[in-house]
Scaffold this motif. Structure first.
Motif, PDB file in Angstrom:
ATOM      1  N   GLY B 186      38.617 -51.149-139.543  1.00 55.66           N
ATOM      2  CA  GLY B 186      38.426 -49.708-139.515  1.00 55.66           C
ATOM      3  C   GLY B 186      38.259 -49.141-138.122  1.00 55.66           C
ATOM      4  N   LEU B 187      38.441 -49.992-137.108  1.00 58.76           N
ATOM      5  CA  LEU B 187      38.308 -49.493-135.746  1.00 58.76           C
ATOM      6  C   LEU B 187      39.698 -49.163-135.247  1.00 58.76           C
ATOM      7  CD1 LEU B 187      35.864 -52.279-134.574  1.00 58.76           C
ATOM      8  CD2 LEU B 187      35.277 -49.946-135.245  1.00 58.76           C
ATOM      9  N   LYS B 188      39.964 -47.844-135.154  1.00 56.83           N
ATOM     10  CA  LYS B 188      41.348 -47.468-134.840  1.00 56.83           C
ATOM     11  C   LYS B 188      41.522 -47.060-133.387  1.00 56.83           C
ATOM     12  CE  LYS B 188      43.363 -47.560-139.029  1.00 56.83           C
ATOM     13  NZ  LYS B 188      42.508 -47.106-140.060  1.00 56.83           N
ATOM     14  N   THR B 189      40.473 -46.567-132.782  1.00 58.40           N
ATOM     15  CA  THR B 189      40.606 -46.140-131.389  1.00 58.40           C
ATOM     16  C   THR B 189      39.651 -46.938-130.507  1.00 58.40           C
ATOM     17  OG1 THR B 189      38.902 -44.471-131.466  1.00 58.40           O
ATOM     18  CG2 THR B 189      41.127 -43.788-132.104  1.00 58.40           C
ATOM     19  N   VAL B 190      39.899 -46.863-129.242  1.00 55.64           N
ATOM     20  CA  VAL B 190      39.097 -47.609-128.274  1.00 55.64           C
ATOM     21  C   VAL B 190      37.653 -47.135-128.301  1.00 55.64           C
ATOM     22  CG1 VAL B 190      38.800 -48.066-125.821  1.00 55.64           C
ATOM     23  CG2 VAL B 190      41.071 -48.056-126.815  1.00 55.64           C
ATOM     24  N   ALA B 191      37.482 -45.831-128.483  1.00 55.03           N
ATOM     25  CA  ALA B 191      36.106 -45.308-128.498  1.00 55.03           C
ATOM     26  C   ALA B 191      35.328 -45.920-129.659  1.00 55.03           C
ATOM     27  CB  ALA B 191      36.144 -43.803-128.621  1.00 55.03           C
ATOM     28  N   GLN B 192      35.976 -46.072-130.810  1.00 52.24           N
ATOM     29  CA  GLN B 192      35.286 -46.667-131.949  1.00 52.24           C
ATOM     30  C   GLN B 192      34.885 -48.100-131.647  1.00 52.24           C
ATOM     31  OE1 GLN B 192      38.190 -46.087-134.982  1.00 52.24           O
ATOM     32  NE2 GLN B 192      37.302 -44.148-135.667  1.00 52.24           N
ATOM     33  N   VAL B 193      35.786 -48.830-130.996  1.00 51.67           N
ATOM     34  CA  VAL B 193      35.442 -50.223-130.646  1.00 51.67           C
ATOM     35  C   VAL B 193      34.275 -50.231-129.681  1.00 51.67           C
ATOM     36  CG1 VAL B 193      36.304 -52.359-129.654  1.00 51.67           C
ATOM     37  CG2 VAL B 193      37.829 -50.912-130.985  1.00 51.67           C
ATOM     38  N   ALA B 194      34.328 -49.325-128.719  1.00 50.30           N
ATOM     39  CA  ALA B 194      33.286 -49.313-127.682  1.00 50.30           C
ATOM     40  C   ALA B 194      31.929 -48.986-128.248  1.00 50.30           C
ATOM     41  CB  ALA B 194      33.668 -48.309-126.593  1.00 50.30           C
ATOM     42  N   SER B 195      31.922 -48.250-129.350  1.00 52.69           N
ATOM     43  CA  SER B 195      30.631 -47.851-129.887  1.00 52.69           C
ATOM     44  C   SER B 195      29.933 -48.996-130.597  1.00 52.69           C
ATOM     45  CB  SER B 195      30.828 -46.677-130.852  1.00 52.69           C
ATOM     46  OG  SER B 195      31.637 -47.120-131.929  1.00 52.69           O
ATOM     47  N   ARG B 196      30.661 -50.037-130.884  1.00 58.03           N
ATOM     48  CA  ARG B 196      30.045 -51.192-131.549  1.00 58.03           C
ATOM     49  C   ARG B 196      29.213 -51.980-130.572  1.00 58.03           C
ATOM     50  NH1 ARG B 196      29.972 -49.721-135.867  1.00 58.03           N
ATOM     51  NH2 ARG B 196      31.345 -50.227-137.615  1.00 58.03           N
ATOM     52  N   ALA B 197      28.207 -52.669-131.062  1.00 57.04           N
ATOM     53  CA  ALA B 197      27.372 -53.485-130.168  1.00 57.04           C
ATOM     54  C   ALA B 197      28.180 -54.663-129.651  1.00 57.04           C
ATOM     55  CB  ALA B 197      26.147 -53.995-130.935  1.00 57.04           C
ATOM     56  N   ARG B 198      27.923 -54.987-128.414  1.00 51.92           N
ATOM     57  CA  ARG B 198      28.701 -56.077-127.797  1.00 51.92           C
ATOM     58  C   ARG B 198      28.464 -57.394-128.519  1.00 51.92           C
ATOM     59  NH1 ARG B 198      30.783 -52.517-125.850  1.00 51.92           N
ATOM     60  NH2 ARG B 198      31.240 -52.023-123.675  1.00 51.92           N
ATOM     61  N   SER B 199      27.255 -57.629-128.957  1.00 51.26           N
ATOM     62  CA  SER B 199      26.975 -58.928-129.591  1.00 51.26           C
ATOM     63  C   SER B 199      27.785 -59.072-130.874  1.00 51.26           C
ATOM     64  CB  SER B 199      25.483 -59.048-129.886  1.00 51.26           C
ATOM     65  OG  SER B 199      25.050 -57.859-130.522  1.00 51.26           O
ATOM     66  N   GLU B 200      27.942 -57.978-131.621  1.00 54.54           N
ATOM     67  CA  GLU B 200      28.760 -58.031-132.836  1.00 54.54           C
ATOM     68  C   GLU B 200      30.181 -58.438-132.498  1.00 54.54           C
ATOM     69  OE1 GLU B 200      26.919 -54.257-135.333  1.00 54.54           O
ATOM     70  OE2 GLU B 200      29.079 -54.413-134.936  1.00 54.54           O
ATOM     71  N   LEU B 201      30.720 -57.778-131.479  1.00 53.13           N
ATOM     72  CA  LEU B 201      32.125 -58.023-131.129  1.00 53.13           C
ATOM     73  C   LEU B 201      32.311 -59.461-130.657  1.00 53.13           C
ATOM     74  CD1 LEU B 201      32.920 -54.712-129.251  1.00 53.13           C
ATOM     75  CD2 LEU B 201      33.761 -55.414-131.493  1.00 53.13           C
ATOM     76  N   THR B 202      31.368 -59.939-129.852  1.00 55.92           N
ATOM     77  CA  THR B 202      31.519 -61.315-129.363  1.00 55.92           C
ATOM     78  C   THR B 202      31.464 -62.300-130.517  1.00 55.92           C
ATOM     79  OG1 THR B 202      30.135 -60.539-127.549  1.00 55.92           O
ATOM     80  CG2 THR B 202      30.767 -62.846-127.511  1.00 55.92           C
ATOM     81  N   ALA B 203      30.581 -62.014-131.475  1.00 61.24           N
ATOM     82  CA  ALA B 203      30.440 -62.943-132.607  1.00 61.24           C
ATOM     83  C   ALA B 203      31.727 -62.945-133.422  1.00 61.24           C
ATOM     84  CB  ALA B 203      29.257 -62.518-133.471  1.00 61.24           C
ATOM     85  N   ARG B 204      32.293 -61.760-133.677  1.00 58.98           N
ATOM     86  CA  ARG B 204      33.453 -61.694-134.552  1.00 58.98           C
ATOM     87  C   ARG B 204      34.730 -62.111-133.829  1.00 58.98           C
ATOM     88  NH1 ARG B 204      37.329 -61.998-136.658  1.00 58.98           N
ATOM     89  NH2 ARG B 204      38.395 -60.747-138.240  1.00 58.98           N
TER      90      ARG B 204
END
Lengths: 251, 504
Positions: B186-204
């Motif tokens: 559900g993350l379609k734009t860069v801003a949406q990705v950026a709003s996520r916590a970094r730890s979540e992104l690294t884990a996934r």
């Protein structure tokens, strides 16, 4: 016509001492040769050596060493020459008593490059001598080219030893012209110091001559071969038939 | 600055060929089916896109110009464009198969500011027949994203995050799996990705993905690795009108050398490796490089060396329509210690010699002017080597001192390849009595030796035969250095003889 030529010759001889004033000479070490040369090899001039064999290279290296003193020397050699006659080897220099680090070697692709490099190198005051080794009689080395060499050598007082391998004599502007080959050692058992049979065939300022010179690696100078050291006054081959007496009589 | 060549493959062909009315597509074989690799503008308007099977394309559009794709030719063309961009900045690197990254930090003022520079570069490349989009940003990743997904923009430093915010996630340049996963989440734009916590992104996803995100947002930077060696120091002349006059070019080199030497002097350095680049107005770049024996800081000498090198070129520098940029760079500089003049010093001699070596190397090649260096080996041909005088390494070794009172033990001239000779000698180990070399017969009057030299058994797998060297004088007084290759019986059944050198 001959009158005019004679006058020209006289004028040249009158002027020559004036032209040479201030130009020094370096003693080779062989008294007779030095006196004929007027004191030694003229510095800042072109001396042409026609090589009979590898001995001429030795003479060239030793003479260059005499002339340069502590300055560096440049040996310009054509690629073909290294194949045909061998490359100058640093251990060889060391054995002759010459420091190999004082030599620079330029491998030229052909005679024209060698000549151009030679003229260029003569403007370097850091050099004492340039050995320019040319094979045969290439067209580029004509009278004009040799005059250019003479002028360039005079300019910064760098001596040129033009070492010609496998060439026949032709007119040139060189100060002296030599024919040099190896000379056999004395009859004693020692593998003696290198000896050269040197023939001065042309000398712009003096007589010609023919001498056997020996190079003393320890002293770094030429000298008259000390044949008195040999028990036989003459150089003999292996006296297989007991002809010592004959030899002693001859000596 | 990032540049994106949207239609590089088709542009390459259209530059070469005469205009054709038909839309151009490039095809490539993919698993036994042909698919479209690239399409030109006309074809794109007709709804053809890369990835579409060729058969469908032909069904959709009757008149098609189909050419085989050639990725290596495209790569070569991109490299040529990169080299051409050298005129703007030497920091050029290739980005993927269709992009370039230029580090223009500090260079934009030369072109009148970022906007002006971007427009100049874009226009110059477009004039050559390429479709190109460009963008400038504080980080390479941000600029890249902007170039591909927006029109020409400049992102002010610090404003990258805002500029890329609305771009699709494809702009992050992740691999297709990750991009797909982001969209599915559900993350379609860069801003949406950026709003996520970094730890979540690294884990996934992975740490690498987070780094790329940060770079796109302008938060961190990975420096680009330039294609060419960057000069330590550089001076250049840009000409409003291309220059063709030789004297002017020579004068330009001299004045560039003067500027370069001024900078070198401020830093206390001298140049060891110099490169002059001549940029032709039609895109071709000629580069001339020079080495020097010692750090050099004198403009007249530099100009002279380049003159020698230019004279010695087998093909003289083709001026074309003229040079519009000449750049002189010191690719490698070293500390230059100014020499103090002693009382009886002759520093000029050394300097003159170094200048001579440089001159001769410039004209004939640095491999032709040699100096001698001792080596730690007893093998005769290797005991002293000739090395290029400009690059002679420092050595602590000394030459073997000669034994006083002894005649030369080593020949003055050594043959690079020992030549075989026919020898008459007593076996097993008598000295030579007669030998034939190059068809001439020599009778030995005196022989000294043997000097036994064993080859370095610790270096070679195969045992090399021992050599017994003899110093030999023939009846004419000529001295040779001969050797017997191999000990009779022990190493060789029939040892061969060679001549290795000639004595003075």
């Amino acid at each position: 016509m001959p009158n005019a030529l004679k006058k020209l010759e006289q004028a040249r001889q009158l002027l020559q001492p004036i032209l040479n004033e201030g130009r020094s000479r370096m003693r080779l070490g062989h008294a007779d040769a030095d006196s004929v040369l007027g004191g030694g090899l003229l510095l800042g001039a072109v001396h042409e050596i026609f090589a009979g064999d590898a001995g001429a290279s030795g003479f060239a290296a030793c003479a260059a060493q005499r002339v340069s003193g502590t300055k560096k020397m440049l040996w310009i050699i054509q690629d073909f020459s290294t194949l045909e006659y061998g490359t100058p080897s640093p251990t060889g220099f060391a054995e002759l008593g010459i420091d190999p680090t004082r030599f620079l070697l330029l491998r030229a692709a052909n005679a024209e490059d060698a000549l151009r490099a030679g003229v260029d190198a003569l403007s370097c005051t850091g050099l004492g001598a340039v050995i320019l080794e040319i094979v045969g009689n290439p067209k580029v080395l004509d009278l004009v080219a040799s005059r250019r060499l003479v002028l360039a050598a005079q300019h910064k007082s760098v001596t040129v030893i033009l070492l010609r391998q496998g060439a026949i004599a032709e007119p040139s502007a060189a100060q002296t012209r030599w024919q040099i080959r190896s000379h056999h050692s004395s009859a004693t058992d020692d593998w003696g110091m290198p000896r050269f049979e040197t023939e001065l065939v042309r000398n712009r300022q003096g007589e010609i001559g023919h001498w056997v010179m020996e190079w003393s690696c320890d002293d770094g100078a030429f000298r008259k071969p000390d044949d008195q050291a040999a028990h036989f006054g003459l150089v003999v081959r292996t006296p297989a038939d007991g002809s010592f007496a004959a030899a002693a009589l001859a000596g | 600055m990032a540049l994106w060549f949207a239609r590089l493959p088709t542009d390459r062909l259209q530059r070469q060929r005469s205009p054709d009315d038909r839309p151009l597509v490039l095809s490539i074989k993919n698993n036994n089916a042909r698919i479209l690799y690239a399409v030109d503008r006309k074809a794109a308007r007709l709804r053809l896109a890369p990835g579409m099977p060729l058969a469908s394309a032909r069904a959709m559009v009757r008149e098609l110009n189909i050419v085989e794709a050639d990725a290596s030719a495209d790569a070569k063309l991109l490299a040529a464009i990169a080299d051409w961009c050298d005129r703007y900045t030497p920091f050029v690197s290739i980005d993927g198969i269709d992009g370039l990254l230029l580090d223009v930090t500090g260079a934009t003022h030369l072109f009148g500011g970022e906007t002006a520079m971007l427009e100049t570069v874009r226009a110059a490349i477009a004039r050559q027949g390429f479709t190109v989009r460009g963008a400038i940003a504080g980080t390479a990743a941000a600029a890249r994203a902007l170039a591909r997904f927006t029109d020409a923009t400049i992102a002010a430093p610090g404003a990258e995050a805002k500029a890329v915010a609305l771009l699709p996630v494809a702009a992050l340049n992740l691999d297709s799996v990750d991009t797909h996963a982001l969209r599915r989440a559900g993350l379609k734009t860069v801003a949406q990705v950026a709003s996520r916590a970094r730890s979540e992104l690294t884990a996934r996803f992975s740490k690498e993905m987070v780094f790329k995100l940060d770079r796109a947002l302008g938060l961190s930077e990975k420096p680009i690795s330039p294609r060419r060696i960057l000069p330590d120091y550089m001076a250049e002349h840009r000409f409003a009108e291309p220059v063709v006059v030789q004297d002017f070019i020579a004068g330009s080199i001299l004045s560039l050398a003067e500027s370069l030497c001024r900078v070198l002097e401020e830093r206390g350095q001298g140049a060891r490796k110099l490169e002059a680049s001549f940029f032709r107005s039609d895109g071709v770049v000629n580069r001339i490089a020079l080495d020097t024996a010692r750090p050099l800081r004198e403009p007249k000498i530099i100009a002279r060396l380049f003159r020698e090198r230019l004279d010695a070129l087998s093909d003289p520098l083709d001026l074309g329509f003229g040079f519009d940029l000449i750049r002189l760079g010191a690719l490698h500089a070293e500390r230059l210690v100014p020499e103090s003049v002693g009382l009886e010093a002759r520093p000029d001699d050394d300097k003159e010699i170094a200048f001579l070596i440089d001159r001769l190397a410039a004209r004939f090649g640095s491999h032709r002017i040699l100096a001698f260096q001792p080596q730690d080996t007893h093998i005769p041909e290797a005991a002293g080597v000739a090395v290029p005088a400009q690059h002679a390494p420092e050595t602590k070794l000394d030459w073997e001192p000669r034994i006083p009172g002894e005649a030369p033990q080593r020949p003055l001239r050594m043959l690079s390849q020992p030549e075989p000779i026919e020898v008459m000698a007593q076996i097993p180990d008598g000295p030579p009595l007669r030998f034939r070399w190059r068809r001439a017969l020599h009778a030995v009057a005196r022989a000294e030796g043997p000097e036994r030299i064993a080859m370095e058994w610790w270096k070679n797998q195969k045992p090399q035969p021992t050599r017994d060297y003899y110093r030999v004088e023939d009846e004419m007084g000529r001295r040779f250095w001969l050797y017997r290759d191999g000990l009779y019986g022990r190493e060789r059944f029939a040892p061969r003889w060679y001549v290795h050198g000639l004595f003075a």
